[in-house]
Write a protein that holds these residues in place. Structure first.
Motif, PDB file in Angstrom:
ATOM      1  N   ASP A 295       6.408  18.436  -6.688  1.00 29.14           N
ATOM      2  CA  ASP A 295       7.611  19.145  -6.207  1.00 29.14           C
ATOM      3  C   ASP A 295       8.268  18.413  -5.042  1.00 29.14           C
ATOM      4  OD1 ASP A 295       7.376  21.079  -8.111  1.00 29.14           O
ATOM      5  OD2 ASP A 295       6.422  22.558  -6.822  1.00 29.14           O
ATOM      6  N   PHE A 296       8.249  17.075  -5.098  1.00 20.99           N
ATOM      7  CA  PHE A 296       8.916  16.281  -4.067  1.00 20.99           C
ATOM      8  C   PHE A 296      10.424  16.530  -4.088  1.00 20.99           C
ATOM      9  CE2 PHE A 296      11.141  12.342  -2.880  1.00 20.99           C
ATOM     10  CZ  PHE A 296      10.624  12.125  -1.602  1.00 20.99           C
ATOM     11  N   SER A 297      10.979  16.720  -5.287  1.00 23.61           N
ATOM     12  CA  SER A 297      12.417  16.931  -5.451  1.00 23.61           C
ATOM     13  C   SER A 297      12.689  18.359  -5.898  1.00 23.61           C
ATOM     14  CB  SER A 297      12.990  15.948  -6.482  1.00 23.61           C
ATOM     15  OG  SER A 297      12.703  14.609  -6.109  1.00 23.61           O
ATOM     16  N   ALA A 306       6.934  13.357  -8.168  1.00 21.99           N
ATOM     17  CA  ALA A 306       5.892  12.991  -7.205  1.00 21.99           C
ATOM     18  C   ALA A 306       5.859  11.474  -7.065  1.00 21.99           C
ATOM     19  CB  ALA A 306       4.531  13.516  -7.667  1.00 21.99           C
ATOM     20  N   PRO A 307       6.763  10.883  -6.273  1.00 26.34           N
ATOM     21  CA  PRO A 307       6.801   9.418  -6.132  1.00 26.34           C
ATOM     22  C   PRO A 307       5.455   8.864  -5.695  1.00 26.34           C
ATOM     23  CG  PRO A 307       8.691  10.434  -5.064  1.00 26.34           C
ATOM     24  CD  PRO A 307       7.780  11.548  -5.451  1.00 26.34           C
ATOM     25  N   LEU A 308       5.061   7.777  -6.307  1.00 27.61           N
ATOM     26  CA  LEU A 308       3.751   7.196  -6.045  1.00 27.61           C
ATOM     27  C   LEU A 308       3.604   6.772  -4.581  1.00 27.61           C
ATOM     28  CD1 LEU A 308       1.151   6.558  -7.549  1.00 27.61           C
ATOM     29  CD2 LEU A 308       2.048   4.274  -8.020  1.00 27.61           C
ATOM     30  N   LYS A 309       4.655   6.210  -4.003  1.00 26.57           N
ATOM     31  CA  LYS A 309       4.594   5.782  -2.602  1.00 26.57           C
ATOM     32  C   LYS A 309       4.441   6.992  -1.682  1.00 26.57           C
ATOM     33  CE  LYS A 309       7.173   1.458  -3.080  1.00 26.57           C
ATOM     34  NZ  LYS A 309       8.384   0.696  -2.669  1.00 26.57           N
ATOM     35  N   PHE A 334      -8.656  17.076  -3.778  1.00 22.99           N
ATOM     36  CA  PHE A 334      -8.242  17.102  -5.178  1.00 22.99           C
ATOM     37  C   PHE A 334      -6.752  16.748  -5.188  1.00 22.99           C
ATOM     38  CE2 PHE A 334     -11.896  19.922  -5.114  1.00 22.99           C
ATOM     39  CZ  PHE A 334     -12.558  19.646  -6.309  1.00 22.99           C
ATOM     40  N   LEU A 335      -6.434  15.512  -5.514  1.00 25.41           N
ATOM     41  CA  LEU A 335      -5.050  15.045  -5.493  1.00 25.41           C
ATOM     42  C   LEU A 335      -4.253  15.716  -6.603  1.00 25.41           C
ATOM     43  CD1 LEU A 335      -3.123  12.938  -4.124  1.00 25.41           C
ATOM     44  CD2 LEU A 335      -3.682  11.431  -6.042  1.00 25.41           C
ATOM     45  N   GLY A 336      -3.178  16.403  -6.226  1.00 26.49           N
ATOM     46  CA  GLY A 336      -2.400  17.151  -7.212  1.00 26.49           C
ATOM     47  C   GLY A 336      -1.639  16.255  -8.173  1.00 26.49           C
TER      48      GLY A 336
END
Length: 588
Positions: A295-297, A306-309, A334-336
């Protein structure tokens, strides 16, 4: 997935030299037969044995690590230049090996009642997961006490099937109780913990996944240092209480607590951000942290999910740099990873939102788009124009984007948390609707309000808004007793995310004129339900105009303020919040 790195032990520096000196001495005193014997021994020890060792290592480790990768990589599916036809053809196929785990770190998978396919996948691939979290429970305030809602969601038969495997079952509990009362009163804290422990014991769960940080942020709890400290202490108290109880399935293992956390918003931590100090503080009481790196955007800032950087930056903020020093904490993360996508409207009237696999496949089939690879974010996307010639941008996970995020998680030594494994569901949504309508037609059967609301929720998630309204109208005619504030809230929650401001107000009018006519007169509760929909969907820029326009028509109350002020605060617009507060005071 990448191959495992060889972990060979370097030979002792003195060993080859000793071997050579020993051979030289033997040359002086041995005959030719001895020489041949020595050469044979030398060959066995220095050539044959190392070669066999390497072959065994490759067979045991490298080949095993390759199997999951080769099934997709050898077929050329994990790539950046993917096309829509390949996705339509291959999307329903799975790896031949449905049992062996190739990702060696923990894997948490969420299952939601509204995406029923997740229940089937959890059973089918049980051994692929270490933790399964059905989204079932809410801990709420009830008068001066608390209540844990959600047991009606629990499927005993499904749980029995799951327990044939090794995955731990930790249902999610959302803490919705009024936080100031809960945190300040020891009696309520003890009650909350007792409710959770009792449910774990009676239902034989292996622990819980707790979500509360976002609620506390909305209520402004985390901006108060004293309350923030109380919030952390409550999590510790709950974790220690769970650790004091052994699992019914495994008496040698205590109940576990996984805590849901959001990503920091910037390098400069805000009071409501969960940071590295919090991570360290809770590490003994919490068994895992479900990090929501998605939900980055959003509709008002369309872009990658979810941009990798950004994921790497988030981990760096929480853990520092990847390495041995961070492993003890990293293993609890736990990386979403999102198994859903977004369909954004690219126009002045921005909109759109999350889509499931079924919706994504429908868009591919209908528009036959050219998929583009965005290198900086590590995500695929495409454009299309709808029937009104409005342009859309669609971002959805691909094999290569998921593979890259798994590699990032491996680099840091973290587990992964999948939200959620039922995203390809809704194929049975219409079957559920047909069955519900069939029940409506049977004079001897009376469906429940919960079944009605579940169907509305499914149709809303599928974006079949017309059919949702049709069902509301049918129920109004044949089973008016099923209508309730919750069904109204479900319908109203559709509009802020997918429809315009005017359409949302029209929906409320339609509810009053057509659906709830003769059963209730709209007052504060209905007004608050509409405002809550805007706050829930984080569309705060339109919540204020709604309030201003409808204030004279519907009376507001204390709940109105408790809905809007936290929503404005969470949006980050403190100035707007202050102005709005004074507007509400002026209006009494």
């Amino acid at each position: 997935m990448a191959k495992r790195r060889d972990r060979r032990v370097a030979p002792s520096p003195g060993r080859p030299k000793n071997r050579v000196e020993s051979a030289a001495r033997l040359d002086q005193f041995s005959d030719s037969a001895s020489d041949r014997k020595l050469i044979t021994i030398f060959v066995i020890f220095f050539i044959v044995i190392p070669t066999v060792s390497v072959l065994l290592y490759c067979t045991k480790y490298s080949t095993r690590a390759n199997r999951s990768a080769t099934h997709m990589h050898q077929r050329g599916l994990v790539k950046t230049d993917v096309n829509y036809q390949e996705i339509l053809t291959e999307n329903s196929k799975v790896s031949e090996n449905a049992s062996h785990r190739y990702y060696t770190y923990p894997v948490l998978a969420y299952i939601t009642p509204w995406n029923s396919k997740g229940y089937e996948l959890a059973k089918m691939f049980n051994s692929k997961f270490t933790h399964l979290s059905p989204v079932w429970y809410d801990l709420k305030s009830q008068g001066t006490s608390l209540i844990l809602e959600g047991r009606h969601n629990a499927d005993a038969g499904w749980l029995l099937e799951l327990r044939k495997g090794d995955a731990l079952v930790l249902p999610r509990v959302v803490l919705e109780a009024f936080p100031k009362e809960l945190l300040r009163k020891k009696k309520l804290r003890d009650k909350a913990i007792d409710l959770i422990l009792t449910e774990c014991k009676e239902m034989e769960y292996d622990g819980i996944v707790l979500e509360s940080w976002s609620t506390w942020t909305a209520y402004g709890i985390l901006h108060d240092p004293e309350l923030r400290n109380m919030a952390l202490e409550f999590i510790k108290q709950l974790g220690n209480a769970l650790h004091s109880v052994n699992s019914v399935r495994n008496r040698k293992q205590h109940l576990q607590l996984v805590y849901v956390i959001g990503p920091p918003h910037s390098e400069k931590f805000q009071p409501h951000d969960f940071g590295p100090v919090d991570l360290q503080s809770l590490s003994d009481a919490v068994d895992g942290f479900s990090l929501m790196t998605y939900d980055f955007s959003g509709p008002h800032n369309p872009g990658p999910n979810a941009p990798l950087k950004w994921i790497s930056f988030t981990l760096q903020l929480l853990l520092g740099s990847p390495g041995i020093g961070t492993r003890s904490l990293a293993r609890k993360i736990f990386l979403g990873i999102n198994f859903y996508g977004n369909d954004f409207v690219l126009s002045e009237a921005s909109g759109g939102g999350a889509i499931t696999g079924r919706e994504y496949l429908n868009l591919l089939q209908k528009h036959k788009p050219a998929l583009q690879w965005e290198k900086n974010s590590g995500e695929h996307f495409f454009f299309f124009s709808d029937e009104n010639q409005v342009k859309h941008a669609v971002f959805y996970p691909s094999l290569i984007s998921i593979s890259m995020r798994l590699e990032e998680a491996k680099l840091w030594g973290t587990g992964i948390a999948i939200w959620e494994i039922g995203q390809a569901a809704h194929s049975n949504g219409f079957k559920a609707l047909r069955f519900f309508k069939f029940i409506l037609q049977q004079p001897q059967s009376t469906p429940t309000s919960r079944a009605f609301e579940k169907n509305l929720h499914i149709l809303a998630r599928m974006r079949h808004f017309d059919q949702a309204w049709e069902l509301m109208t049918q129920v109004q005619r044949t089973h008016p007793s099923l209508r309730a504030l919750k069904s109204m809230s479900i319908m109203l929650s559709i509009n802020p995310r997918f429809q315009s401001y005017e359409e949302t107000l029209d929906a409320l009018d339609r509810m009053e004129r057509e659906v709830f006519v003769g059963i209730r007169k709209f007052h504060s509760e209905e007004f608050n339900a509409l405002l809550q929909a805007y706050c829930t969907q984080k569309e705060m820029k339109e919540a204020r105009p709604v309030f201003v326009e409808l204030f004279l028509r519907f009376a507001s109350n204390n709940k109105t303020m408790s809905i809007l002020l936290p929503g404005l605060k969470e949006s980050g617009d403190v100035t707007a919040m202050k102005i709005f507060y004074h507007e509400m005071v002026l209006r009494g």
